[in-house]
Design an enzyme around this catalytic site. Structure first.
Site, PDB file in Angstrom:
ATOM      1  N   GLY A  44       0.788  -1.239   0.000  1.00 36.54           N
ATOM      2  CA  GLY A  44       0.000   0.000   0.000  1.00 36.54           C
ATOM      3  C   GLY A  44       0.814   1.280   0.000  1.00 36.54           C
ATOM      4  O   GLY A  44       0.460   2.254  -0.648  1.00 36.54           O
ATOM      5  N   GLU A  99       3.600   4.544   6.064  1.00 40.80           N
ATOM      6  CA  GLU A  99       2.373   3.762   5.833  1.00 40.80           C
ATOM      7  C   GLU A  99       1.423   4.533   4.927  1.00 40.80           C
ATOM      8  O   GLU A  99       1.462   5.764   4.883  1.00 40.80           O
ATOM      9  CB  GLU A  99       1.664   3.494   7.174  1.00 40.80           C
ATOM     10  CG  GLU A  99       1.718   2.056   7.632  1.00 40.80           C
ATOM     11  CD  GLU A  99       0.961   1.052   6.760  1.00 40.80           C
ATOM     12  OE1 GLU A  99       0.817   1.258   5.543  1.00 40.80           O
ATOM     13  OE2 GLU A  99       0.517   0.044   7.320  1.00 40.80           O
ATOM     14  N   ASP A 100       0.578   3.797   4.232  1.00 39.10           N
ATOM     15  CA  ASP A 100      -0.450   4.454   3.407  1.00 39.10           C
ATOM     16  C   ASP A 100      -1.588   4.980   4.265  1.00 39.10           C
ATOM     17  O   ASP A 100      -2.063   6.095   4.080  1.00 39.10           O
ATOM     18  CB  ASP A 100      -0.976   3.479   2.336  1.00 39.10           C
ATOM     19  CG  ASP A 100      -1.398   2.120   2.895  1.00 39.10           C
ATOM     20  OD1 ASP A 100      -1.215   1.856   4.102  1.00 39.10           O
ATOM     21  OD2 ASP A 100      -1.905   1.300   2.110  1.00 39.10           O
ATOM     22  N   ASP A 103      -5.692   2.525  10.190  1.00 40.23           N
ATOM     23  CA  ASP A 103      -7.108   2.236  10.373  1.00 40.23           C
ATOM     24  C   ASP A 103      -7.280   1.811  11.834  1.00 40.23           C
ATOM     25  O   ASP A 103      -7.361   2.654  12.720  1.00 40.23           O
ATOM     26  CB  ASP A 103      -7.461   1.149   9.351  1.00 40.23           C
ATOM     27  CG  ASP A 103      -8.925   0.836   9.266  1.00 40.23           C
ATOM     28  OD1 ASP A 103      -9.740   1.751   9.425  1.00 40.23           O
ATOM     29  OD2 ASP A 103      -9.277  -0.340   9.003  1.00 40.23           O
ATOM     30  N   LYS A 131      -7.478   7.337   9.655  1.00 43.43           N
ATOM     31  CA  LYS A 131      -8.904   7.228   9.966  1.00 43.43           C
ATOM     32  C   LYS A 131      -9.028   7.121  11.485  1.00 43.43           C
ATOM     33  O   LYS A 131      -9.200   6.019  12.016  1.00 43.43           O
ATOM     34  CB  LYS A 131      -9.468   5.927   9.369  1.00 43.43           C
ATOM     35  CG  LYS A 131      -9.739   5.932   7.889  1.00 43.43           C
ATOM     36  CD  LYS A 131     -10.527   4.644   7.561  1.00 43.43           C
ATOM     37  CE  LYS A 131     -10.256   4.134   6.194  1.00 43.43           C
ATOM     38  NZ  LYS A 131     -10.828   2.791   5.941  1.00 43.43           N
ATOM     39  N   PHE A 153     -14.018   3.302   3.164  1.00 38.44           N
ATOM     40  CA  PHE A 153     -12.980   2.489   2.545  1.00 38.44           C
ATOM     41  C   PHE A 153     -12.532   3.159   1.259  1.00 38.44           C
ATOM     42  O   PHE A 153     -13.334   3.432   0.379  1.00 38.44           O
ATOM     43  CB  PHE A 153     -13.482   1.070   2.274  1.00 38.44           C
ATOM     44  CG  PHE A 153     -12.376   0.142   1.891  1.00 38.44           C
ATOM     45  CD1 PHE A 153     -11.567  -0.428   2.864  1.00 38.44           C
ATOM     46  CD2 PHE A 153     -12.105  -0.122   0.555  1.00 38.44           C
ATOM     47  CE1 PHE A 153     -10.511  -1.263   2.508  1.00 38.44           C
ATOM     48  CE2 PHE A 153     -11.051  -0.952   0.188  1.00 38.44           C
ATOM     49  CZ  PHE A 153     -10.257  -1.519   1.180  1.00 38.44           C
ATOM     50  N   VAL A 154     -11.231   3.454   1.182  1.00 36.97           N
ATOM     51  CA  VAL A 154     -10.725   4.227   0.050  1.00 36.97           C
ATOM     52  C   VAL A 154      -9.712   3.431  -0.770  1.00 36.97           C
ATOM     53  O   VAL A 154      -9.089   2.495  -0.264  1.00 36.97           O
ATOM     54  CB  VAL A 154     -10.071   5.551   0.532  1.00 36.97           C
ATOM     55  CG1 VAL A 154     -11.122   6.473   1.136  1.00 36.97           C
ATOM     56  CG2 VAL A 154      -8.935   5.297   1.525  1.00 36.97           C
ATOM     57  N   ASP A 160      -5.537  -0.396  -2.188  1.00 32.58           N
ATOM     58  CA  ASP A 160      -6.242  -1.320  -3.072  1.00 32.58           C
ATOM     59  C   ASP A 160      -7.579  -1.783  -2.526  1.00 32.58           C
ATOM     60  O   ASP A 160      -7.856  -1.673  -1.329  1.00 32.58           O
ATOM     61  CB  ASP A 160      -5.385  -2.575  -3.281  1.00 32.58           C
ATOM     62  CG  ASP A 160      -5.364  -3.459  -2.029  1.00 32.58           C
ATOM     63  OD1 ASP A 160      -4.966  -2.958  -0.957  1.00 32.58           O
ATOM     64  OD2 ASP A 160      -5.776  -4.631  -2.114  1.00 32.58           O
ATOM     65  N   ARG A 166      -4.621   0.436  -7.230  1.00 31.50           N
ATOM     66  CA  ARG A 166      -3.448   1.067  -6.604  1.00 31.50           C
ATOM     67  C   ARG A 166      -2.867   2.161  -7.496  1.00 31.50           C
ATOM     68  O   ARG A 166      -2.177   3.056  -7.027  1.00 31.50           O
ATOM     69  CB  ARG A 166      -2.344   0.028  -6.350  1.00 31.50           C
ATOM     70  CG  ARG A 166      -2.712  -1.038  -5.331  1.00 31.50           C
ATOM     71  CD  ARG A 166      -1.477  -1.848  -4.973  1.00 31.50           C
ATOM     72  NE  ARG A 166      -1.773  -3.084  -4.275  1.00 31.50           N
ATOM     73  CZ  ARG A 166      -1.938  -3.203  -2.961  1.00 31.50           C
ATOM     74  NH1 ARG A 166      -1.885  -2.138  -2.195  1.00 31.50           N
ATOM     75  NH2 ARG A 166      -2.187  -4.378  -2.414  1.00 31.50           N
TER      76      ARG A 166
HETATM   77  P1  IMP Z   1      -4.779  -1.390  10.378  1.00 37.04           P
HETATM   78  O1  IMP Z   1      -3.848  -2.459  10.826  1.00 37.04           O
HETATM   79  O2  IMP Z   1      -6.219  -1.736  10.674  1.00 37.04           O
HETATM   80  O3  IMP Z   1      -4.431  -0.012  10.879  1.00 37.04           O
HETATM   81  O4  IMP Z   1      -4.779  -1.390   8.807  1.00 37.04           O
HETATM   82  C1  IMP Z   1      -3.782  -0.851   8.096  1.00 37.04           C
HETATM   83  C2  IMP Z   1      -3.726  -1.460   6.723  1.00 37.04           C
HETATM   84  O5  IMP Z   1      -5.007  -1.845   6.226  1.00 37.04           O
HETATM   85  C3  IMP Z   1      -3.226  -0.419   5.754  1.00 37.04           C
HETATM   86  O6  IMP Z   1      -1.834  -0.502   5.625  1.00 37.04           O
HETATM   87  C4  IMP Z   1      -3.951  -0.751   4.482  1.00 37.04           C
HETATM   88  O7  IMP Z   1      -3.195  -1.649   3.712  1.00 37.04           O
HETATM   89  C5  IMP Z   1      -5.218  -1.417   4.911  1.00 37.04           C
HETATM   90  N1  IMP Z   1      -6.363  -0.477   4.882  1.00 37.04           N
HETATM   91  C6  IMP Z   1      -6.969   0.126   5.919  1.00 37.04           C
HETATM   92  N2  IMP Z   1      -7.965   0.945   5.519  1.00 37.04           N
HETATM   93  C7  IMP Z   1      -7.969   0.859   4.166  1.00 37.04           C
HETATM   94  C8  IMP Z   1      -8.768   1.501   3.142  1.00 37.04           C
HETATM   95  O8  IMP Z   1      -9.673   2.326   3.376  1.00 37.04           O
HETATM   96  N3  IMP Z   1      -8.453   1.161   1.871  1.00 37.04           N
HETATM   97  C9  IMP Z   1      -7.468   0.277   1.536  1.00 37.04           C
HETATM   98  N4  IMP Z   1      -6.706  -0.332   2.449  1.00 37.04           N
HETATM   99  C10 IMP Z   1      -6.941  -0.040   3.759  1.00 37.04           C
HETATM  100 MG    MG Z   2      -0.848  -1.382   3.980  1.00 37.78          MG
END
Ligand code: IMP
Ligand code: MG
Length: 180
Positions: A44, A99-100, A103, A131, A153-154, A160, A166
């Site tokens: 990402g 990081e992208d 979440d 987020k 969700f983006v 992706d 992507r």
């Molecule tokens: P976390 O571990 O829940 O913070 O998730 C982080 C990872 O989930 C990111 O590095 C993304 O790859 C993926 N992710 C979280 N939200 C989104 C979204 O809205 N679109 C696409 N990928 C996401």
């Molecule tokens: Mg990621």
């Protein structure tokens, strides 16, 4: 032109470029004369990583790690698996994780603990998107955030849905019929 599967564009290409530039300047100023290791989290963050390193004026090494916390859906599984580890020994190094999006914070929680265990000198986090509403790991606070977005969700600019989108140059929300 907007892709036909996109319902709306949340962050334009120009807004992304401005945010990346601003983050690069902040990071450059904060580290002063320190040398850093910038770690991009695949896949990402690949697009953001290549842009942001060119906005940071410091001596740096770059490396990549691949982790997965998601299945093919839009919800985190809560499990973080290392698919590809670093090639760099981070002991005693100043690490900037790129990081992208953050979440739930589970992915970064796991990575921060790993780099602490490996005795990095310091660990900071730069994320293009945040987020905050969705955070479960409350202690994960990014040092550098490009843009805060609502709980949607983006895709695009590296992000992706089922490995697609992507390559879009903006951040957008998919039409509901695509992921339902
Ligand atoms: P976390 O571990 O829940 O913070 O998730 C982080 C990872 O989930 C990111 O590095 C993304 O790859 C993926 N992710 C979280 N939200 C989104 C979204 O809205 N679109 C696409 N990928 C996401
Ligand atoms: Mg990621």
């Amino acid at each position: 032109m907007t892709h036909k599967d996109i319902e709306k564009v949340l962050v334009t290409r120009e807004e992304i470029a401005a945010a990346v530039k601003k983050l690069g300047q902040e990071i450059t100023a904060d580290y002063g004369d320190k040398e850093i290791v910038v770690i991009g989290i695949l896949r990402g963050a690949a697009v953001f990583m290549t842009d942001i390193i060119r906005e940071i004026d410091l001596y740096m090494d770059i490396d990549f790690m691949s982790v997965s916390s998601y299945g093919d859906g839009t919800e985190s599984t809560g499990q973080v698996k290392i698919i590809k580890d670093l090639d760099t020994n981070v002991r005693g190094k100043h690490i900037l994780i790129v990081e992208d999006i953050i979440d739930t914070g589970r992915t970064l929680k796991h990575l921060v603990e790993l780099f602490e265990y490996r005795q990095a000198a310091s660990i900071k986090i730069a994320t293009l998107l945040d987020k905050p509403e969705r955070r479960i790991m409350k202690d994960i606070m990014p040092n550098y955030v490009g843009i805060e977005i609502p709980n949607e969700f983006v895709v695009g600019y590296g992000l992706d849905f089922q490995q697609k989108y992507r390559n879009l140059p903006y951040i957008g929300v998919l039409k509901p019929e695509i992921y339902q």
